[in-house]
Write a protein that holds these residues in place. Structure first.
Motif, short mmCIF file in Angstrom:
data_model
loop_
_atom_site.label_atom_id
_atom_site.label_comp_id
_atom_site.label_asym_id
_atom_site.label_seq_id
_atom_site.Cartn_x
_atom_site.Cartn_y
_atom_site.Cartn_z
N MET A 210 0.82 -1.19 0.00
CA MET A 210 0.00 0.00 0.00
C MET A 210 0.88 1.27 0.00
O MET A 210 0.58 2.23 -0.70
CB MET A 210 -0.91 0.01 1.22
CG MET A 210 -1.82 1.19 1.26
SD MET A 210 -2.97 1.00 2.62
CE MET A 210 -3.43 2.68 2.86
N ILE A 211 1.94 1.27 0.79
CA ILE A 211 2.83 2.43 0.82
C ILE A 211 3.50 2.63 -0.53
O ILE A 211 3.63 3.76 -1.00
CB ILE A 211 3.87 2.29 1.95
CG1 ILE A 211 3.16 2.35 3.30
CG2 ILE A 211 4.92 3.36 1.87
CD1 ILE A 211 4.03 2.06 4.48
N LEU A 212 3.90 1.54 -1.16
CA LEU A 212 4.52 1.67 -2.48
C LEU A 212 3.53 2.22 -3.50
O LEU A 212 3.90 3.01 -4.36
CB LEU A 212 5.06 0.32 -2.94
CG LEU A 212 6.25 -0.23 -2.14
CD1 LEU A 212 6.61 -1.62 -2.63
CD2 LEU A 212 7.44 0.70 -2.26
N ARG A 213 2.29 1.83 -3.38
CA ARG A 213 1.28 2.33 -4.29
C ARG A 213 1.07 3.83 -4.10
O ARG A 213 0.91 4.59 -5.05
CB ARG A 213 -0.03 1.58 -4.07
CG ARG A 213 -1.01 1.75 -5.19
CD ARG A 213 -2.17 0.85 -5.03
NE ARG A 213 -1.80 -0.49 -5.53
CZ ARG A 213 -2.64 -1.50 -5.62
NH1 ARG A 213 -3.88 -1.35 -5.22
NH2 ARG A 213 -2.26 -2.65 -6.08
N LEU A 214 1.09 4.29 -2.83
CA LEU A 214 0.99 5.73 -2.56
C LEU A 214 2.18 6.47 -3.13
O LEU A 214 2.05 7.58 -3.65
CB LEU A 214 0.90 5.98 -1.05
CG LEU A 214 -0.46 5.76 -0.40
CD1 LEU A 214 -0.35 5.93 1.12
CD2 LEU A 214 -1.50 6.71 -0.96
N ALA A 215 3.36 5.88 -3.02
CA ALA A 215 4.57 6.53 -3.55
C ALA A 215 4.49 6.68 -5.06
O ALA A 215 5.05 7.62 -5.62
CB ALA A 215 5.80 5.71 -3.16
N GLU A 216 3.78 5.78 -5.72
CA GLU A 216 3.63 5.90 -7.17
C GLU A 216 2.67 7.02 -7.55
O GLU A 216 2.83 7.66 -8.58
CB GLU A 216 3.11 4.58 -7.74
CG GLU A 216 4.08 3.43 -7.64
CD GLU A 216 3.45 2.11 -8.05
OE1 GLU A 216 2.24 2.08 -8.37
OE2 GLU A 216 4.17 1.10 -8.02
N VAL A 217 1.69 7.29 -6.69
CA VAL A 217 0.65 8.25 -7.01
C VAL A 217 1.01 9.67 -6.56
O VAL A 217 0.73 10.64 -7.26
CB VAL A 217 -0.69 7.82 -6.34
CG1 VAL A 217 -1.76 8.87 -6.54
CG2 VAL A 217 -1.13 6.48 -6.88
N SER B 155 3.41 12.95 -5.35
CA SER B 155 4.69 13.56 -5.68
C SER B 155 5.55 13.65 -4.41
O SER B 155 5.05 13.45 -3.30
CB SER B 155 4.47 14.96 -6.25
OG SER B 155 3.93 15.81 -5.26
N GLU B 156 6.82 13.96 -4.57
CA GLU B 156 7.72 14.03 -3.43
C GLU B 156 7.28 15.08 -2.40
O GLU B 156 7.29 14.79 -1.20
CB GLU B 156 9.15 14.30 -3.90
CG GLU B 156 10.15 14.27 -2.75
CD GLU B 156 11.57 14.45 -3.22
OE1 GLU B 156 12.40 14.80 -2.39
OE2 GLU B 156 11.84 14.27 -4.42
N PRO B 157 6.87 16.30 -2.82
CA PRO B 157 6.41 17.27 -1.82
C PRO B 157 5.18 16.79 -1.04
O PRO B 157 5.07 17.04 0.15
CB PRO B 157 6.08 18.52 -2.63
CG PRO B 157 6.89 18.38 -3.88
CD PRO B 157 6.98 16.92 -4.14
N GLU B 158 4.31 16.07 -1.72
CA GLU B 158 3.12 15.54 -1.03
C GLU B 158 3.51 14.48 -0.01
O GLU B 158 2.96 14.42 1.08
CB GLU B 158 2.13 14.97 -2.05
CG GLU B 158 1.49 16.02 -2.92
CD GLU B 158 0.68 15.43 -4.06
OE1 GLU B 158 -0.33 16.06 -4.43
OE2 GLU B 158 1.05 14.36 -4.57
N ILE B 159 4.45 13.62 -0.37
CA ILE B 159 4.92 12.59 0.55
C ILE B 159 5.60 13.23 1.76
O ILE B 159 5.35 12.83 2.91
CB ILE B 159 5.88 11.61 -0.16
CG1 ILE B 159 5.12 10.80 -1.20
CG2 ILE B 159 6.57 10.69 0.83
CD1 ILE B 159 5.99 9.97 -2.12
N LEU B 160 6.42 14.26 1.52
CA LEU B 160 7.07 14.95 2.63
C LEU B 160 6.04 15.62 3.53
O LEU B 160 6.16 15.59 4.76
CB LEU B 160 8.07 15.98 2.09
CG LEU B 160 9.31 15.40 1.41
CD1 LEU B 160 10.13 16.53 0.80
CD2 LEU B 160 10.13 14.59 2.37
#
Length: 60
Positions: free
Chosen positions: A1-8, A10-15
């Motif tokens: 699930m985390i990998l799927r979120l990382a695909e969707v 962007s880096e600023p959103e993840i941060l």
């Protein structure tokens, strides 16, 4: 699930989401500490009410 979120996302959103998560953890920890302090204060108040003037109840 985390990998799927990382695909969707962007880096600023993840941060941003990471920062929000850790802020929530910090807020929860602070709430637990404050709750512990309130509980200890309440226990002292109840103890003072049940044992006024520092009497130990042993009749010495």
């Amino acid at each position: 699930m985390i990998l799927r979120l990382a695909e969707v996302l962007s880096e600023p959103e993840i941060l941003y989401l990471t920062m929000v998560f850790f802020m929530a953890v910090e807020a929860f920890a602070a709430w637990v500490i404050v709750d512990e302090q309130r509980t200890r204060r309440l226990a002292r108040l109840i103890g003072a009410w049940r044992n006024p003037q520092g009497k130990d109840g042993q009749g010495r």
